[in-house]
Design a protein around this motif. Structure first.
Motif, short mmCIF file in Angstrom:
data_model
loop_
_atom_site.label_atom_id
_atom_site.label_comp_id
_atom_site.label_asym_id
_atom_site.label_seq_id
_atom_site.Cartn_x
_atom_site.Cartn_y
_atom_site.Cartn_z
N SER A 160 0.71 -1.14 -0.20
CA SER A 160 -0.48 -0.19 -0.02
C SER A 160 0.92 1.32 -0.29
O SER A 160 1.94 1.45 0.53
CB SER A 160 -1.06 -0.32 1.23
N ARG A 161 0.72 2.12 -0.55
CA ARG A 161 0.69 3.24 -0.28
C ARG A 161 0.76 4.31 0.93
O ARG A 161 1.71 5.68 1.66
CB ARG A 161 0.30 4.74 -1.22
N ALA B 105 3.56 0.89 -2.08
CA ALA B 105 3.64 1.03 -3.99
C ALA B 105 3.58 2.15 -4.08
O ALA B 105 3.92 3.26 -5.25
CB ALA B 105 2.13 1.29 -3.53
N ARG C 25 6.65 -3.06 -8.33
CA ARG C 25 5.69 -4.67 -8.79
C ARG C 25 6.58 -5.11 -9.63
O ARG C 25 6.48 -6.49 -9.06
CB ARG C 25 4.81 -3.96 -10.50
N THR D 175 -3.82 -5.31 0.78
CA THR D 175 -3.23 -4.06 -0.16
C THR D 175 -4.97 -3.72 0.12
O THR D 175 -5.94 -3.96 0.47
CB THR D 175 -3.15 -4.35 -1.73
N THR E 41 -4.68 0.16 -4.69
CA THR E 41 -3.59 -0.25 -5.34
C THR E 41 -3.46 -1.77 -5.72
O THR E 41 -2.89 -2.28 -6.52
CB THR E 41 -1.94 -0.76 -3.75
N ARG F 240 -6.19 -2.31 -7.61
CA ARG F 240 -5.64 -1.63 -9.41
C ARG F 240 -4.73 -1.95 -9.79
O ARG F 240 -4.67 -2.65 -11.25
CB ARG F 240 -6.60 -0.60 -9.80
N GLU F 241 -4.00 -2.06 -9.41
CA GLU F 241 -2.38 -2.13 -10.27
C GLU F 241 -0.72 -3.45 -10.05
O GLU F 241 -0.82 -2.54 -9.91
CB GLU F 241 -1.51 -0.86 -9.17
N VAL F 242 -1.61 -4.40 -8.84
CA VAL F 242 -1.79 -5.61 -8.65
C VAL F 242 -1.20 -6.27 -9.61
O VAL F 242 -1.86 -6.27 -10.60
CB VAL F 242 -1.99 -6.20 -7.65
N PRO F 243 0.58 -6.54 -10.23
CA PRO F 243 0.15 -7.62 -11.60
C PRO F 243 -0.17 -9.20 -11.46
O PRO F 243 -1.01 -9.50 -10.57
CB PRO F 243 2.20 -8.16 -11.50
N THR F 244 -0.73 -8.93 -13.13
CA THR F 244 -1.42 -10.39 -13.07
C THR F 244 -0.47 -11.29 -12.57
O THR F 244 0.51 -11.04 -12.87
CB THR F 244 -1.83 -10.58 -14.25
N THR G 59 -4.41 -11.92 -4.53
CA THR G 59 -4.56 -10.14 -4.07
C THR G 59 -6.63 -10.26 -3.39
O THR G 59 -7.12 -11.10 -3.28
CB THR G 59 -5.58 -9.79 -5.04
#
Length: 302
Positions: free
Chosen positions: A218-219, A246, A252, A263, A267, A269-273, A277
Motif C-alpha cells: 500500500s502507499r 507502493a 511491482r 492491499t 493499490t 488495481r495495480e497489482v500484477p496479473t 490479491t
C-alpha cells in the motif's frame, strides 16, 4: 488482541503501541471493560523497556481511551454518565450504548437532529491529512454512495467556511474526527468513519498455506500497519510477513507469482496479473449504511 513491535520501524515503539490499542478499540476487538495486559507483561514479551509501555498507556489514559482501576489495572474506558428523571435515564442509557460502539456524544446529537429534521446532504468531504488514505477512503465511499465525494487535507481546506446551507457532510477517521469537529461551525456535522474489524475483514477467507509468501502492499503507512496487526491477530507469524510501499519505484517487480498481496482498494488495481490479491477495506459496512441515511434516506424510509 496481540501486539507486534518492529524495532527498526520509522514509528517509535511507543507510537506503535498507542496505534495498535486504538485500532483494537475503534474496531471493537478491544471492547469497553476489556483489561489490558500489564506494563511488565508487555515489556517482557516484546523485550522493550517498561518505561516505553508505561508511556504509551499513559498517552491513552490521558486521551480518555483507558481508565485506571486501582489495584486491578488498565481497562478500555466505558462512558460514565448519570441522569435524573425517566428521560435523563433513557438518554444516559443511549449515550452509554453509543459509547460502547465508539460513537461520540456529538455524533449522537447530530444523528438525532437528522432523524427529527432530516436534511439530505448533497456531497461528502473527506478531511484526512494523508494523501494515500484520502484516495482509499474516496474509492471505498464512491462504490456505495451516489453523491459527489471530495477530499482535502484539513491543513488546506478552510473548514470554518462551511455552513449548513452547503449541505456538506464531513467525514474523518475516528482518530481525527474530534479535532476536525473543533474546526467546523455549529450545524456542520463530522461523522467518524467506523473501522472494519479483524473478524469482518477476514470473514470467509481461507488461511494461507504455510508456503505462501504474504506481502502487505500500500502507499498508506497506516494501511500497512493495520493490515499487519490484523494478520498477526489471527495467528500469522510476524516474521512471515513483508511490506512494500507502493509509492516506491519498481514495487511491482518485487511481487512474485506465488505472492499473496494484502492491499487496499486503490493499490489492488495495480497489482500484477498472477498475484493472489486480498483487499483490506478500511470502512465498516455499518458506517456506509449510516452515510446512506445522511445522503437522502429519511427516518420514514427506514
Amino acid at each position: 488482541m496481540r501486539f507486534w513491535i518492529t524495532k527498526n520501524s520509522e514509528l517509535p515503539v511507543r507510537e506503535q503501541l498507542v496505534r495498535q490499542v486504538l485500532l483494537g478499540i475503534l474496531s471493537e476487538d478491544l471492547p469497553s471493560g476489556h483489561k489490558l495486559p500489564s506494563v511488565r507483561a508487555v515489556a517482557r514479551r516484546h523485550q522493550i523497556h517498561s518505561n516505553t509501555v508505561s508511556a504509551a498507556y499513559h498517552d491513552l489514559l490521558q486521551q480518555g481511551w483507558l481508565e485506571l482501576r486501582r489495584g486491578s489495572g488498565l481497562y478500555v474506558r466505558p462512558l460514565q454518565s448519570s441522569g435524573d428523571g425517566q428521560l435523563d435515564q433513557l438518554l444516559a442509557t443511549l449515550l452509554q450504548a453509543a459509547h460502547r460502539q465508539n460513537y461520540e456524544p456529538e455524533e449522537v446529537l447530530q444523528r438525532l437532529e437528522h432523524m427529527v429534521h432530516p436534511v439530505p446532504y448533497e456531497r461528502i468531504l473527506i478531511a484526512e491529512p494523508e494523501p494515500a488514505m484520502r484516495e482509499i477512503l474516496q474509492a471505498e465511499l464512491a462504490e456505495s454512495l451516489n453523491v459527489p465525494i471530495e477530499f482535502h487535507s484539513p491543513d488546506v481546506i478552510q473548514l470554518s467556511s462551511l455552513d449548513q446551507q452547503s449541505r456538506t457532510l464531513v467525514v474523518a477517521l475516528p482518530t481525527r474526527a474530534a479535532k476536525i469537529r473543533r474546526q467546523l461551525p455549529r450545524g456542520v456535522p463530522c461523522i467518524a468513519l467506523r473501522l472494519r474489524s479483524v473478524r469482518a475483514s477476514l470473514e470467509g477467507q481461507a488461511k494461507p498455506s504455510p508456503d505462501t509468501v504474504i506481502t502487505i502492499v500500500s502507499r498508506s503507512a497506516e494501511i500497512r500497519l493495520w493490515s499487519r496487526a490484523m494478520l498477526i491477530a489471527v495467528g500469522l507469524d510476524p516474521d512471515a510477513l513483508s511490506e512494500i510501499d507502493a509509492a516506491s519505484a519498481g514495487w511491482r517487480g518485487r511481487l512474485g507469482h506465488q505472492t499473496l498481496a494484502v492491499t487496499d482498494i486503490v493499490t489492488a488495481r495495480e497489482v500484477p496479473t498472477g498475484c493472489q490479491t486480498r483487499v483490506f477495506r478500511v470502512i465498516a459496512d455499518s458506517s456506509i449504511a449510516e452515510l446512506k441515511q445522511f445522503c437522502g434516506v429519511s427516518l420514514r424510509d427506514l
